[in-house]
Design a protein around this motif. Structure first.
Motif, PDB file in Angstrom:
ATOM      1  N   VAL A  55      41.130  37.536  38.752  1.00 37.93           N
ATOM      2  CA  VAL A  55      41.397  36.237  40.664  1.00 37.93           C
ATOM      3  C   VAL A  55      42.144  37.634  41.680  1.00 37.93           C
ATOM      4  CG1 VAL A  55      42.884  34.881  41.060  1.00 37.93           C
ATOM      5  CG2 VAL A  55      41.944  35.035  38.641  1.00 37.93           C
ATOM      6  N   ILE A  56      42.827  38.019  41.106  1.00 36.09           N
ATOM      7  CA  ILE A  56      43.466  39.725  42.793  1.00 36.09           C
ATOM      8  C   ILE A  56      42.191  40.397  43.248  1.00 36.09           C
ATOM      9  CG2 ILE A  56      44.390  41.692  43.121  1.00 36.09           C
ATOM     10  CD1 ILE A  56      46.943  40.093  40.890  1.00 36.09           C
ATOM     11  N   LYS A  78      38.591  38.988  43.333  1.00 38.17           N
ATOM     12  CA  LYS A  78      37.903  38.428  43.915  1.00 38.17           C
ATOM     13  C   LYS A  78      39.193  38.019  45.007  1.00 38.17           C
ATOM     14  CE  LYS A  78      36.648  33.987  43.687  1.00 38.17           C
ATOM     15  NZ  LYS A  78      36.040  32.394  43.132  1.00 38.17           N
ATOM     16  N   GLU A  79      40.193  38.180  45.521  1.00 36.42           N
ATOM     17  CA  GLU A  79      40.739  37.481  46.121  1.00 36.42           C
ATOM     18  C   GLU A  79      40.540  38.935  47.791  1.00 36.42           C
ATOM     19  OE1 GLU A  79      44.882  36.710  44.875  1.00 36.42           O
ATOM     20  OE2 GLU A  79      44.166  34.581  44.612  1.00 36.42           O
ATOM     21  N   CYS A  80      41.132  40.072  46.838  1.00 43.71           N
ATOM     22  CA  CYS A  80      41.015  41.099  47.565  1.00 43.71           C
ATOM     23  C   CYS A  80      39.352  41.108  48.775  1.00 43.71           C
ATOM     24  CB  CYS A  80      40.832  42.471  47.419  1.00 43.71           C
ATOM     25  SG  CYS A  80      42.698  42.417  46.241  1.00 43.71           S
ATOM     26  N   VAL A 125      37.587  38.719  48.925  1.00 41.40           N
ATOM     27  CA  VAL A 125      37.065  37.467  50.346  1.00 41.40           C
ATOM     28  C   VAL A 125      37.785  37.807  51.408  1.00 41.40           C
ATOM     29  CG1 VAL A 125      37.875  35.140  50.536  1.00 41.40           C
ATOM     30  CG2 VAL A 125      36.996  36.112  48.649  1.00 41.40           C
ATOM     31  N   GLU A 126      39.033  38.500  51.202  1.00 43.93           N
ATOM     32  CA  GLU A 126      39.827  38.157  52.906  1.00 43.93           C
ATOM     33  C   GLU A 126      39.453  39.899  53.083  1.00 43.93           C
ATOM     34  OE1 GLU A 126      43.253  37.065  53.547  1.00 43.93           O
ATOM     35  OE2 GLU A 126      42.632  35.973  52.850  1.00 43.93           O
TER      36      GLU A 126
END
Length: 121
Positions: free
Chosen positions: A108-109, A111-113, A115-116
């Motif tokens: 999850v982390i 993936k968030e990185c 996306v950002e």
């Protein structure tokens, strides 16, 4: 299916890190596998697979000797300070599920990185 559960239980929650040549064979085997505690009358069900650490330490030892060998390994670990991971079936599965949850959180982390980073590119 039973073999898959047993192998998953004995390996998935344990470290896969390569600590290099400085780590002893015994330390690596104990760090990367866990054993499952069960009553001796239940050994037939597991077929010896509940003694993965013992099997990894003594791969040619006949399965009917694993329980006896385990006592020696427990004593050795006490004397040397090595960690010997042995859990009951339910607790061991809890350890596996917690490890899988940790890995899922890492995904999850990541993936968030990603996306950002694409927002700023």
């Amino acid at each position: 299916m039973i073999v898959h559960v047993q192998i998953t239980l004995s390996h998935f929650a344990m470290s896969t890190s390569d600590l290099g040549a400085s780590e002893s064979f015994v330390s690596r085997q104990l760090r990367t596998t866990m054993d499952v505690s069960c009553p001796d009358w239940f050994d037939f069900f597991h077929g010896g697979l509940q003694y993965q650490a013992i099997h990894h330490l003594f791969p040619r030892l006949p399965r009917h000797n694993f329980r006896r060998a385990q006592a020696y390994v427990i004593d050795f670990c006490r004397e040397t300070g090595l960690k010997y991971s042995i859990y009951g079936f339910v607790d061991g599965n809890g350890v596996v599920l917690n490890k899988l949850q940790d890995i899922a959180q890492q995904v999850v982390i990541m993936k968030e990185c990603i996306v950002e980073s694409t927002k700023h590119a």
